[in-house]
Design an enzyme around this catalytic site. Structure first.
Site, PDB file in Angstrom:
ATOM      1  CG  ASP A 327      -0.093  -0.013   2.526  1.00 29.11           C
ATOM      2  OD1 ASP A 327       0.875  -0.817   2.595  1.00 29.11           O
ATOM      3  OD2 ASP A 327      -0.377   0.760   3.448  1.00 29.11           O
ATOM      4  CD  GLU A 328      -0.790   4.612   3.243  1.00 31.00           C
ATOM      5  OE1 GLU A 328      -1.784   5.241   3.597  1.00 31.00           O
ATOM      6  OE2 GLU A 328       0.146   4.326   4.024  1.00 31.00           O
TER       7      GLU A 328
END
Lengths: 687, 687
Positions: A327-328
């Site tokens: 993620d991210e």
């Protein structure tokens, strides 16, 4: 003397509950008082006449298969029963001992490495003469033993199990709790007691978030710099890991490790800057949020490193799943570096997302070679990936549904973020797979379950228990019990019981609050401070971050760290106000309870304010102490108007609602638990 | 709403305490408020004008010698200061960093193996511009760092250290705490937090009672059966031992192991029956008290075994002392076996005592060969032994004096038995070596100090903290501070502060009570139960043993296990009653406080009785709930007579005193804390 209006509120009544209000399946009328305190609720409960009395002669034996894992689970159950009842029967279980009162018939060991498909079902039959537990696997027997412990109830001067017949199996096969040990390290004993709690409420996946920008928490013998340079000395040795894996297996819990890549990887890159997308960090990142460093997906050295690293890790974790985060990921170089851009053109990768998908495919190949399945957060979802990856959805149910439509397995985490500091009921009512979800039966099977997330920005060893428990028990019920189990009142009644059970297992979620308050006050004399604190709770993650600008170096010793999310005052006040408003306002019991409640709150303030003059940390919530007496007065006035049927003077409501709005504004990083019911009272007053 | 009469009772006053009432040595007049919360009190404290403010720029450095042990101690101090103040200064210490606000000048490492003679002295000087700590050894610096942490006090919205000059060194070189891990096993984390607490109050000997009739708790690789057969699987591995020894050394604490012989040795003899005096036990002894099994002092095999066993143990424990127990040896065979009798005649040993002295001489020879000194309980005292053994006196001061007169070194434990459940002040006022003791200056030097004893019959991991703390802190002051430090009021004021400090270090002595009450009630709603429990405490060891006939198998989950010895109510009620009786009875403040106190107690009972109907374990103290309202009424009546100057009706006193006597009788294994002051009130009434 504070006689709490809730005294006896949660006491199981002495009246027989013939058929538990939240049970399902067949029920038989009975004359025995069965107080259904089970959490999670079983799939089917049938009460029967009579009871089984726990005496010093109590004993257990296995009549079919047994092994050391089952024996240990039985021993632990006997230990818990002894502690709960004070009856000194022998702790040890016997194998095939004749005449035992508890017989446990298990068909076999179950899977050598517990999989998502492990059979966790069991049946439990209690009659006046004995208890019989049957299960296909040892894990199923473990689930049944937990139910057995929760069935024990007082009866006169003794303890009994009500006669009952239970058939039980989980609604979802993947019922997880993620603990982020990257942002703040959690010692092994914290994890062990967390596993004890998980086992008690039948959770079966410990998702161990082991690497973060703020710390690399697992020893690699191949790449020791990962911890020598990236952990501040706070990490799990491989021996610790083996111990946690063993401890979890003894409780029927899988351990899924997470190694965040290619983003959230500052701690890797301090140790091995050559793996960075050109620009490497100079030190461990102390700030939270999304960093702009990432592993370089364009270099073969990255995959050679990961091949060796994941190979080493695969040997430590027997579970077939490995979580790669994903993620991210933000790396400016992916857009600016001529070298990386050239690579992307060469491989026809049109943007950063495509580059990350390429990375994921490469990592997937490594994991497949290691006989592991890949799990990742939403962002890994990409049609380029084969269908045997599992998507953990933090973005929401829509994302989970989208994955299932494309044929991906999924686990829902949106809705179960504990750092949101939401009340238990909010999490409880969030269903991973509501009947209304627009999916075919085949697609529905792809939704494996849910995972509770405890991210680590604002917790550490001395506060984590009260952030995780008891709310996690309510979510565990959501993952285990039938969809229709949604009675919030009954959930809160049982949550109080299971919360104390969890404390008896060694969790500190209830005692940490008082301990924190004592530290803030510098004395053990906190009668009034306890009352004051009982109506305040931590604000959610984002609000805290905004108010305090926390980093990994922030000391987590504030009032906000002492108080608990969703303390009893929230639900109690909601229910009391609801009862008062819906009934005849002249009902003196509800009226007097409300009055006493507001009077108690106001009365606590002077002593608390005195303590604040001696404690700078306590004084940080002085605004709340200044607001509380006014709010209490408002409550008393509203109750007075309503119960006497008098109208309030013109302007009263506007003034009071403005005061309530002011009390909702950020202050002291904590919020009042009772402003909604208070506003409801004010709004009910006639002007 | 309970507004405790003690609200603010223990708050340090805002008025400047110019010269702390309990300080010694030079004192300089000053205008700075210095609230002396130090425990133990230093040998000499001089307050000076001004203060040092703790800011985010706070830093520490060593200016002379440093090593990893000192660095760790400084790091731990910085960590504690951050937690206490919330100020986010860096945790790490620098070596020789310029401009540091805390400079630590240590001359050298001190002894490689800390001995009784280790120099623990230090000086600590706080000025508005900086703090300087000087010590000859790292251990001395550790003691000074603990003082530094305790000096930090709130000031407005900040934290400060008052300007002060402290010269400090201990009165006695041997300041110990014995934990019996034989009767009940204590996990490693319990021992670690105990060591944290010991370090905070400057205790320096952890006496580890490792073997008992009920369990052999330390792994021997030479004789593995000792634990496989004698420990129920509950023992310390050699790795655990190394970790405890290391952990203790990092805190300047010696570890003295105790291996009980020749008595209290059932657990040895199950494994190795050939070592028994003819008759060997068949199973681990579950009953407490004195067993009648003993090692056989007449066989060479016994000494060959001990030579090897003690040799192995000597390698695990670097301390120069080994404790051999030696108490309560009873073996009928020593009097009846022809073989043993013949041996005694041959060696001219006239009785069992002489036979044990022979045994001790042989063991002493083994220990001497291993370069170890021998320690033992009173019973080993025998003129046949050389003068370098240390006698631990459990029989009383007379026995210690007798030993010193004969030239033996001694450590006093009589007077410091925590399982007596005495109030802190009783232990506090017991001096190991009062000025009045009939000894020469040379003989006085032989009294090395004292040891607190926590025997294990009635404690386990979840209750031990509240039995050991905070009372142990008061005794630690007795062992460290000058003889004349005996102000009980001031001790209790400071004990409240240090108690909360100890909890912040990770001890659970305060929270265990509430946790226990919640378990008994089965709910977290214990407002009234908490009030009720606050005036009850455990009875002493013998009374409990008599009432409950406990064994190792007794489940320690009763009300008596939840409540704490010497809870605040005891001292507070004593003081309140004392103030009321000595002042004008018309003083409304004291009168009202007393009234409110009794009213609160009585008001708690109905809710508690309701909870008792739902909890068989709680119902075991129902008699106390029945007695409390009557006692409260008596208190209220007495206060009323006294404050109004009215005479009581004839017969009132007799009746009330009889009621009080009835409340002193055994019931529920707990006793009321306030019956003495209540009796004083009744006795003061005129008839």
């Amino acid at each position: 003397m504070k006689i709490s209006p809730w005294a006896g509120f949660f006491l199981p009544t002495a009246i027989a509950i013939l058929v538990p209000s939240t049970s399902f399946g067949q029920t038989t009328p009975s004359s025995v008082a069965f107080v259904n305190n089970l959490m999670p609720q079983p799939a089917s409960v049938s009460a029967a006449p009579g009871r089984f009395l726990l005496t010093p002669q109590f004993s257990a034996s296995t009549t079919a298969f047994h092994n050391s894992r089952l024996d240990a689970a039985i021993g632990e159950t006997m230990h818990q029963l002894r502690q709960k009842t004070g009856v000194s029967f022998a702790e040890q279980s016997a194998s095939g001992g004749p005449g035992s009162q508890l017989t446990i018939a298990v068909q076999g060991a179950g899977e050598e490495i517990q999989s998502v498909d492990e059979d966790e079902s069991y049946t439990l039959s209690v009659t006046p003469t004995g208890i019989r537990l049957e299960a296909a696997t040892v894990v199923g027997a473990m689930r049944g033993l937990q139910t057995l412990v929760q069935l024990v109830q007082p009866s006169g001067s003794e303890y009994e199990l009500p006669a009952v017949s239970i058939r039980d199996s989980p609604r979802f096969p993947w019922r997880g709790l993620m603990i982020d040990c990257g942002r703040h390290f959690e010692p092994v004993d914290v994890l062990k007691r967390t596993l004890d709690g998980m086992a008690a409420v039948k959770l079966n996946v410990f998702h161990w978030h082991l690497t973060e920008d703020q710390g690399f928490r697992i020893e690699s013998k191949l790449f020791p710099k990962l911890t020598t340079m990236g952990s501040d000395g706070l990490f799990y040795t491989q021996q610790d890991v083996a111990e946690i894996v063993r401890y979890a297996r003894e409780r029927g819990i899988r351990v899924v490790p997470e190694f965040e890549m290619p983003g959230h990887s500052t701690a890797w890159l301090i140790a091995y800057p050559e793996l960075a997308s050109d620009r490497a960090p100079e030190s461990i990142r102390r700030e939270f949020g999304v960093s702009d460093f990432a592993l370089d997906p364009t270099r073969e050295e990255t995959y050679e490193f990961l091949q060796r690293f994941l190979g080493e890790m695969a040997g430590l974790f027997p579970d077939p799943y490995v979580h790669i985060g994903g993620d991210e990921t933000v790396s400016p170089e992916w857009k600016t570096s001529p070298r990386i851009q050239a690579f992307m053109r060469e491989h026809q990768l049109k943007d950063s997302e495509a580059l990350q998908a390429y990375f994921n495919q490469r990592v997937l190949k490594i994991l497949t070679g290691l006989h592991k399945h890949m799990v990742g957060w939403d962002e890994i979802l990409n049609p380029a990936l084969p269908k045997d990856v599992v998507i953990q959805s933090w973005r929401g149910e829509a994302s989970l549904v989208k994955g299932a439509e494309q044929g991906y397995q999924g686990v829902l985490s949106a809705g179960y973020y504990l750092d949101g500091m939401n009340p238990a009921k909010d999490y409880y009512l969030a269903d991973p797979l509501p009947s209304s979800a627009p999916l075919t039966p085949e697609q529905r099977k792809l939704v494996l379950g849910g995972e509770i997330c405890m991210f680590g920005e604002h917790v550490y060893a001395r506060t984590i228990d009260s952030r995780v428990w008891p709310r996690t028990a309510a979510i565990a019920e959501r993952f285990w019990s039938p969809e229709k189990v949604t009675d919030v009142d009954d959930m809160y009644r049982r949550l109080d019981v299971v919360s104390v059970q969890l404390e008896a297992l060694g969790l500190h979620h209830l005692s940490q609050e008082d301990a924190g308050l004592r530290e803030l006050a510098g004395t053990e004399h906190i009668d009034e401070l306890r009352v004051f604190a009982s109506v305040l709770e931590p604000v959610g993650f984002h609000e805290r971050y905004d108010q305090q600008k926390t980093s990994q170096l922030t000391v987590l010793d504030r009032f906000v760290d002492a108080v608990r999310p969703d303390p009893p005052s929230r639900y109690e006040m909601e229910r009391l106000t609801h009862d008062f408003l819906k009934g005849p306002k002249t009902d003196t019991a509800d009226r007097d309870s409300l009055r006493r409640w507001f009077e108690d709150m106001a009365a606590s303030v002077p002593a608390v304010e005195r303590q604040m003059t001696q404690s700078p940390l306590l004084a940080e919530v002085e605004v709340r102490a200044q607001q509380l007496p006014g709010l209490a007065t408002t409550g008393l006035e509203a109750v007075s108007f309503l119960s006497s049927g008098t109208k309030a003077p013109v302007g009263w409501k506007v003034r009071k609602l403005a005061e309530i709005e002011a009390a909702r504004k950020p202050a002291g990083i904590v919020r009042f638990t009772f402003v909604d019911p208070l506003a409801a009272l004010v709004n009910a007053v006639q002007e």
